[in-house]
Design an enzyme around this catalytic site. Structure first.
Site, mmCIF file in Angstrom:
data_model
loop_
_atom_site.group_PDB
_atom_site.id
_atom_site.type_symbol
_atom_site.label_atom_id
_atom_site.label_comp_id
_atom_site.label_asym_id
_atom_site.label_seq_id
_atom_site.Cartn_x
_atom_site.Cartn_y
_atom_site.Cartn_z
ATOM 1 N N LYS A 151 0.794 -1.439 -0.099
ATOM 2 C CA LYS A 151 0.037 -0.007 0.025
ATOM 3 C C LYS A 151 1.092 1.380 -0.087
ATOM 4 C CE LYS A 151 -1.727 1.729 4.219
ATOM 5 N NZ LYS A 151 -1.270 2.909 4.455
ATOM 6 N N ARG B 240 -4.379 9.966 4.127
ATOM 7 C CA ARG B 240 -3.142 10.713 4.349
ATOM 8 C C ARG B 240 -2.094 10.772 3.356
ATOM 9 N NH1 ARG B 240 -1.428 13.854 8.477
ATOM 10 N NH2 ARG B 240 0.515 14.063 7.462
ATOM 11 N N ASP C 185 -4.638 12.233 12.449
ATOM 12 C CA ASP C 185 -5.162 11.165 12.467
ATOM 13 C C ASP C 185 -4.950 10.249 13.812
ATOM 14 O OD1 ASP C 185 -2.743 9.852 12.210
ATOM 15 O OD2 ASP C 185 -3.161 9.353 10.107
HETATM 16 N N1 EPU Z 1 7.285 14.216 10.703
HETATM 17 C C1 EPU Z 1 7.619 15.490 10.903
HETATM 18 N N2 EPU Z 1 7.320 16.502 9.909
HETATM 19 C C2 EPU Z 1 7.202 16.398 8.515
HETATM 20 C C3 EPU Z 1 6.961 14.924 8.273
HETATM 21 C C4 EPU Z 1 7.132 13.837 9.356
HETATM 22 O O1 EPU Z 1 7.722 16.081 12.082
HETATM 23 O O2 EPU Z 1 7.341 17.165 7.349
HETATM 24 C C5 EPU Z 1 7.505 13.199 11.744
HETATM 25 C C6 EPU Z 1 6.194 12.634 11.673
HETATM 26 O O3 EPU Z 1 5.365 12.946 12.566
HETATM 27 C C7 EPU Z 1 6.650 11.222 12.157
HETATM 28 C C8 EPU Z 1 7.894 11.061 11.722
HETATM 29 O O4 EPU Z 1 8.354 12.153 10.910
HETATM 30 O O5 EPU Z 1 6.963 11.007 13.583
HETATM 31 C C9 EPU Z 1 8.032 10.116 10.196
HETATM 32 O O6 EPU Z 1 6.960 10.273 9.472
HETATM 33 P P1 EPU Z 1 7.102 9.910 8.160
HETATM 34 O O7 EPU Z 1 6.930 11.419 7.196
HETATM 35 O O8 EPU Z 1 8.378 8.932 7.780
HETATM 36 O O9 EPU Z 1 5.742 9.363 7.779
HETATM 37 P P2 EPU Z 1 4.547 9.650 6.633
HETATM 38 O O10 EPU Z 1 5.270 9.392 5.288
HETATM 39 O O11 EPU Z 1 3.610 10.210 6.900
HETATM 40 C C10 EPU Z 1 4.637 6.708 6.183
HETATM 41 C C11 EPU Z 1 3.545 5.744 6.020
HETATM 42 C C12 EPU Z 1 3.175 5.277 7.487
HETATM 43 C C13 EPU Z 1 4.345 4.764 8.172
HETATM 44 C C14 EPU Z 1 5.287 5.860 8.285
HETATM 45 C C15 EPU Z 1 6.768 5.626 8.935
HETATM 46 C C16 EPU Z 1 2.522 6.195 3.883
HETATM 47 C C17 EPU Z 1 1.082 6.515 3.364
HETATM 48 N N3 EPU Z 1 2.448 6.086 5.233
HETATM 49 O O12 EPU Z 1 3.948 7.941 6.503
HETATM 50 O O13 EPU Z 1 2.288 4.148 7.415
HETATM 51 O O14 EPU Z 1 3.975 4.495 9.549
HETATM 52 O O15 EPU Z 1 5.703 6.388 6.774
HETATM 53 O O16 EPU Z 1 7.421 4.395 8.194
HETATM 54 O O17 EPU Z 1 3.472 5.538 3.413
HETATM 55 C C18 EPU Z 1 0.367 2.846 8.040
HETATM 56 O O18 EPU Z 1 0.658 2.327 7.019
HETATM 57 O O19 EPU Z 1 -0.081 2.230 8.898
HETATM 58 C C19 EPU Z 1 1.155 4.072 8.020
HETATM 59 C C20 EPU Z 1 0.947 4.812 9.073
#
Ligand code: EPU
Length: 426
Positions: A22, A96, A120
């Protein structure tokens, strides 16, 4: 309300197939916006997030056709010369991950108006690193009436350091950089297999990217990209979910279509639990003969143990022999799951981003609510090792990321049905 009704006691035994991830597929679909013409994606999971992403792309003017090939779906996305650049709140709030259209839209049209997804159930999820990176490349970003409004007269390559290896920020910066003027260097970039998958697809479309799979990505912009055909990387989180389910139920599960190497730490945890891990040419097998032993968990960006496997690990640890310490470094609100599994008799205490799980012989079935995808499957695993019946509500979360989850569980010998529940009324 529909629930998954799980009657505990089964030992999972048999084989399951894992298809595309996904968290890669959504980004690959968004990246199709970068090239006018056809991009075909294969090995897609039949999950609701893919349907929503499809609607989002159609709203931008893409024609999307789907077909089924064997057990997986395939989509062809035809991106027009002139894209609509708006992503509405009705769709963005449902996934998201749809924020990943931001980079491709800016790269292709010089502008984007994408609804802010908001918070979320796993916690606050800021986008500051996405914005800072895009701004360094010459994009002006403002928040207007609930939308991220971005405009770039000319995207220029830039040196960008991420405070944290954010998956989403790396993706948005990278998909903007592929069409920018000059070279962009992203330092402390995320290295998840899904990022590597996106890089490979972009390269097949004509992008120039060095350092793929490392924490320094160097992207030299090109004038244009063209459509390609690409199969999504297998879902390591779904595969890891089956591994934890085998540990919890003292089962024996062969996971076909998975890449064991993407789960090195998770499979090492299985071994610490006393499970046998066999790496196969096309996946792996996990067999747990006795009661699992406790193991500690620290979630970290890849190659660390994925936060997306934390609830499933807690479910297994709740019936393990011993005490486990869990440290959640990404989304501490994910511990909301602990309040639900506690309703089933699990001995879990949380404090900030730590949790302590004292294993019990067995849990006891109860009505519980899924707070997110991974909490949902964690509760189903808990239901499998509970006495009596567990009803897991809010299963739309599970349908976002797991293909026919209950059917697969039944194939492994579990007693799980999707039913209307009277416990969870309106
Ligand atoms: N963060 C910031 N600022 C930003 C971006 C992220 O502070 O601008 C923080 C977040 O709050 C978090 C950390 O950095 O604490 C990591 O977040 P990241 O950006 O890596 O996560 P994401 O891209 O929002 C994706 C997956 C998540 C998964 C995370 C970590 C997708 C659609 N979602 O989220 O998947 O947990 O990476 O691996 O790719 C899931 O599938 O259940 C899910 C939540």
């Amino acid at each position: 309300m529909q629930v998954l009704r799980v009657t505990g006691g089964a030992r999972l035994d048999g084989a399951v197939d894992v298809v595309g991830a996904k968290n890669s597929v959504l980004k690959l679909m968004a990246a199709a916006l970068l090239a006018p013409g056809d991009t075909t994606l294969g090995n897609l999971p039949a999950i609701s997030d893919v349907t929503i992403m499809r609607q989002l792309l159609e709203g931008m003017g893409c024609a999307v056709t789907e077909s089924t090939v064997g057990a997986t779906d395939r989509v062809t996305i035809s991106a027009p010369e002139h894209l609509q650049y708006e992503a509405p709140y009705e769709l963005v709030r449902k996934i998201r991950g749809s924020i990943c259209v931001l980079g491709p839209l800016i790269a292709r049209t010089g502008r984007a108006k994408v609804a802010l997804p908001g918070g979320d159930a796993i916690g606050t999820r800021p986008l500051d690193m996405h914005f800072a990176g895009l701004e360094r490349m010459g994009t002006e970003i403002s928040i207007q009436h609930g939308f991220v409004v971005a405009e770039a007269r000319e995207l220029r390559g830039a040196s960008i350091w991420l405070d944290f290896p954010s998956v989403g920020a790396t993706e948005n910066i990278m998909t903007a950089a592929v069409l920018a003027k000059g070279t962009t260097v992203i330092d402390n970039a995320a290295r998840e297999p899904e990022i590597v998958d996106l890089c490979r697809m972009l390269v097949a479309m004509g992008a120039q990217i060095d350092g793929i799979g490392t924490s320094t990505l160097e992207i030299t912009g090109v004038d244009g990209l063209s459509g390609t055909t690409h199969d999504a990387v297998p879902d390591r989180i779904v595969a890891g979910t089956w591994a934890m389910a085998a540990v919890a139920t003292r089962g024996d599960i062969t996971v076909r279509g998975a890449v064991a190497d993407h789960l090195r730490i998770a499979l090492d945890k299985v071994a610490q639990a006393g499970g046998e891990v066999e790496v196969l040419a096309d996946g792996f097998r996990v067999a747990q003969a006795d009661r699992p032993r406790s193991f500690d968990v620290v979630t970290l960006p890849y190659p660390g143990l994925a936060t997306d496997l934390q609830p499933q690990a807690i479910a297994a640890l709740s019936v393990a022999d011993g005490t486990a310490m869990i440290t959640e470094n990404l989304f501490e609100a994910r511990f909301m799951f602990c309040d639900e599994i506690s309703r089933m008799g699990a001995d879990v205490r949380t404090d900030g981003h730590h949790a302590v799980v004292r294993g019990r012989e067995r849990l006891s079935g109860a009505p519980v609510r899924a707070t997110d995808i991974r909490a949902g499957v964690g509760l189903v695993i808990a239901g499998l090792v509970a006495e009596g019946v567990t009803e897991v509500a809010e299963i739309h979360h599970i349908d976002r990321g797991y293909v026919r989850f209950e059917e697969q569980l039944r194939g492994l010998g579990a007693d799980v049905e999707r039913v209307e529940s009277s416990t969870f009324g309106p």
